[in-house]
Design a protein around this motif. Structure first.
Motif, PDB file in Angstrom:
ATOM      1  N   ALA A  22      -3.915  -9.372  10.939  1.00  0.00           N
ATOM      2  CA  ALA A  22      -3.245  -8.820   9.755  1.00  0.00           C
ATOM      3  C   ALA A  22      -3.282  -7.301   9.781  1.00  0.00           C
ATOM      4  CB  ALA A  22      -3.910  -9.349   8.477  1.00  0.00           C
ATOM      5  N   LEU A  23      -4.418  -6.730  10.189  1.00  0.00           N
ATOM      6  CA  LEU A  23      -4.535  -5.280  10.256  1.00  0.00           C
ATOM      7  C   LEU A  23      -3.593  -4.708  11.318  1.00  0.00           C
ATOM      8  CD1 LEU A  23      -5.990  -2.690   9.374  1.00  0.00           C
ATOM      9  CD2 LEU A  23      -7.692  -3.135  11.162  1.00  0.00           C
ATOM     10  N   GLY A  24      -3.540  -5.362  12.479  1.00  0.00           N
ATOM     11  CA  GLY A  24      -2.650  -4.891  13.540  1.00  0.00           C
ATOM     12  C   GLY A  24      -1.193  -4.939  13.135  1.00  0.00           C
ATOM     13  N   LEU A  25      -0.789  -6.009  12.450  1.00  0.00           N
ATOM     14  CA  LEU A  25       0.596  -6.135  12.002  1.00  0.00           C
ATOM     15  C   LEU A  25       0.916  -5.081  10.958  1.00  0.00           C
ATOM     16  CD1 LEU A  25       3.150  -7.900  12.294  1.00  0.00           C
ATOM     17  CD2 LEU A  25       2.314  -9.265  10.372  1.00  0.00           C
ATOM     18  N   PHE A  26      -0.021  -4.862  10.039  1.00  0.00           N
ATOM     19  CA  PHE A  26       0.155  -3.845   9.000  1.00  0.00           C
ATOM     20  C   PHE A  26       0.302  -2.453   9.606  1.00  0.00           C
ATOM     21  CE2 PHE A  26      -2.236  -0.604   6.521  1.00  0.00           C
ATOM     22  CZ  PHE A  26      -1.350  -0.455   5.460  1.00  0.00           C
ATOM     23  N   GLY A  27      -0.566  -2.118  10.565  1.00  0.00           N
ATOM     24  CA  GLY A  27      -0.565  -0.783  11.139  1.00  0.00           C
ATOM     25  C   GLY A  27       0.605  -0.527  12.064  1.00  0.00           C
ATOM     26  N   LEU A  28       0.742  -1.332  13.101  1.00  0.00           N
ATOM     27  CA  LEU A  28       1.773  -1.070  14.107  1.00  0.00           C
ATOM     28  C   LEU A  28       3.169  -1.377  13.591  1.00  0.00           C
ATOM     29  CD1 LEU A  28      -0.837  -0.988  15.827  1.00  0.00           C
ATOM     30  CD2 LEU A  28       0.493  -2.008  17.686  1.00  0.00           C
ATOM     31  N   PHE A  29       3.349  -2.579  13.064  1.00  0.00           N
ATOM     32  CA  PHE A  29       4.669  -2.977  12.570  1.00  0.00           C
ATOM     33  C   PHE A  29       5.062  -2.174  11.335  1.00  0.00           C
ATOM     34  CE2 PHE A  29       6.935  -5.723   9.495  1.00  0.00           C
ATOM     35  CZ  PHE A  29       8.147  -5.824  10.151  1.00  0.00           C
ATOM     36  N   GLY A  30       4.137  -2.088  10.363  1.00  0.00           N
ATOM     37  CA  GLY A  30       4.447  -1.405   9.116  1.00  0.00           C
ATOM     38  C   GLY A  30       4.759   0.064   9.313  1.00  0.00           C
ATOM     39  N   TYR A  31       3.899   0.756  10.069  1.00  0.00           N
ATOM     40  CA  TYR A  31       4.105   2.191  10.256  1.00  0.00           C
ATOM     41  C   TYR A  31       5.422   2.484  10.954  1.00  0.00           C
ATOM     42  CZ  TYR A  31       3.746   6.879  12.160  1.00  0.00           C
ATOM     43  OH  TYR A  31       4.015   8.179  12.518  1.00  0.00           O
ATOM     44  N   HIS A  32       5.693   1.793  12.045  1.00  0.00           N
ATOM     45  CA  HIS A  32       6.871   2.161  12.836  1.00  0.00           C
ATOM     46  C   HIS A  32       8.175   1.745  12.169  1.00  0.00           C
ATOM     47  CE1 HIS A  32       3.745   2.844  15.832  1.00  0.00           C
ATOM     48  NE2 HIS A  32       4.594   3.744  16.286  1.00  0.00           N
ATOM     49  N   PHE A  33       8.165   0.656  11.412  1.00  0.00           N
ATOM     50  CA  PHE A  33       9.370   0.338  10.647  1.00  0.00           C
ATOM     51  C   PHE A  33       9.657   1.457   9.654  1.00  0.00           C
ATOM     52  CE2 PHE A  33      10.858  -1.206   6.477  1.00  0.00           C
ATOM     53  CZ  PHE A  33      12.185  -1.399   6.819  1.00  0.00           C
ATOM     54  N   LEU A  34       8.617   1.905   8.943  1.00  0.00           N
ATOM     55  CA  LEU A  34       8.794   2.988   7.966  1.00  0.00           C
ATOM     56  C   LEU A  34       9.188   4.294   8.643  1.00  0.00           C
ATOM     57  CD1 LEU A  34       5.710   2.166   5.711  1.00  0.00           C
ATOM     58  CD2 LEU A  34       8.117   2.030   5.011  1.00  0.00           C
ATOM     59  N   TYR A  35       8.583   4.565   9.804  1.00  0.00           N
ATOM     60  CA  TYR A  35       8.881   5.811  10.515  1.00  0.00           C
ATOM     61  C   TYR A  35      10.331   5.824  10.994  1.00  0.00           C
ATOM     62  CZ  TYR A  35       8.237   9.791  13.633  1.00  0.00           C
ATOM     63  OH  TYR A  35       8.336  11.018  14.239  1.00  0.00           O
ATOM     64  N   PHE A  36      10.775   4.726  11.604  1.00  0.00           N
ATOM     65  CA  PHE A  36      12.158   4.655  12.081  1.00  0.00           C
ATOM     66  C   PHE A  36      13.132   4.730  10.903  1.00  0.00           C
ATOM     67  CE2 PHE A  36      10.529   2.033  15.896  1.00  0.00           C
ATOM     68  CZ  PHE A  36      10.252   3.190  16.600  1.00  0.00           C
ATOM     69  N   THR A  37      12.769   4.100   9.785  1.00  0.00           N
ATOM     70  CA  THR A  37      13.615   4.177   8.593  1.00  0.00           C
ATOM     71  C   THR A  37      13.720   5.618   8.106  1.00  0.00           C
ATOM     72  OG1 THR A  37      13.006   1.928   7.905  1.00  0.00           O
ATOM     73  CG2 THR A  37      13.882   3.393   6.208  1.00  0.00           C
TER      74      THR A  37
END
Length: 291
Positions: A68-83
């Motif tokens: 859950a932490l890995g999904l939150f950090g890697l997926f969450g951050y980069h989706f927001l960053y690319f957005t």
């Protein structure tokens, strides 16, 4: 003794400094699609290394909270960053997103055994001032046309990565090979969201394809492995201080490649954000000098 791991960790900072320019150069591919491709490439890097020693695949047996932490950090951050970089000027959005080193320093002071000194408060205020300058500049002509979404995503990206980094301290014994699994689940999640919410857009030319591949190989791939290895085996104090140069390096690279202008406002904002981070890390710098 820690020189090699520290250098490996520092290479992640260099790679992350190219994240904004490569994202800007990757065309108009929607965020979830771009994340899916980049994380798939990052997964291949890890799997290729683990295949040489199959026993390393045991590292993927982790509790649900680690995943859950890995999904939150890697997926969450980069989706927001690319957005953010798809909906706001690259330099401004990149600078806001790179407030995460400052947030890590201030946030770590609130952990057990730490204290929030005046220099950390002052550093946070300087960094906030730099971010405010960017937002105020955007308000003059940048908040229209979707830029508000971009700036908001950049703020959330900074909060996401700093939270992920602080929470990762609880899992210090987790092997670096688990990053492969983080990339895998992030790629799958990104693909599912892309199929549900986005229209597929492929790069228009070879240059955009190279930028997408470069993202997956470097800042959204190898950098995760390098950073994890560096902070666990190298001089984490040096790496913590060195990461504060990322927003300045990223901005200089963007301007150098023509994705932004070297305005006085941007220069002042970069100095405030980077200077604030160094002030907040004053204790780390002093410790290093004593050694």
């Amino acid at each position: 003794m820690h020189k090699l791991p520290t250098l490996v960790g520092f290479s992640a900072i260099i790679m992350w400094s190219s994240l904004a320019v490569l994202t800007a150069a990757s065309g108009t591919m929607p965020p979830f699609q771009l994340s899916a491709i980049c994380f798939a490439i990052g997964s291949v890097i890890g799997v290729s290394a683990m295949l040489r020693q199959p026993s390393r695949f045991r590292a993927l047996r982790q509790p649900a909270k680690v995943w859950a932490l890995g999904l939150f950090g890697l997926f969450g951050y980069h989706f927001l960053y690319f957005t953010a970089l798809r909906n706001a000027p690259a330099v401004e959005a990149g600078l806001i997103a790179y407030v995460w080193p400052l947030l890590i320093v201030v946030g770590s002071a609130l952990l057990p055994g730490e204290r929030l000194g005046w220099h950390r408060v002052a550093g946070a205020l300087l960094g906030l001032s730099g971010t405010a300058l960017i937002l105020l500049q955007g308000a003059d002509g940048g908040f229209g046309g979707g830029s508000l979404i971009g700036y908001g995503a950049a703020v959330l990206a900074a909060l996401t990565w700093s939270s992920y980094s602080l929470l990762s301290r609880r899992f210090g014994s987790t092997p670096t090979d688990v990053i492969t699994g983080f990339c895998m689940i992030s790629a799958v999640a990104s693909l599912l969201f892309h199929l549900l919410m986005e229209t597929t857009v492929w790069p228009d030319n070879t240059g955009q394809w190279f930028a997408v591949i470069g993202l997956g190989l470097g800042p959204v791939g190898l950098a995760f492995y390098a950073w994890d290895y560096g902070v666990k085996n190298g001089n984490i104090q040096f790496l913590g201080v060195a990461s504060y140069a990322a927003p300045l390096l990223s901005t200089l690279i963007l301007i150098g490649f023509g994705y932004g202008e070297a305005t006085l406002t941007i220069a002042v904002a970069a100095m405030l954000i980077t200077g604030g981070a160094f002030l907040a890390a004053k204790d780390l710098l002093k410790r290093k000098k004593r050694k």
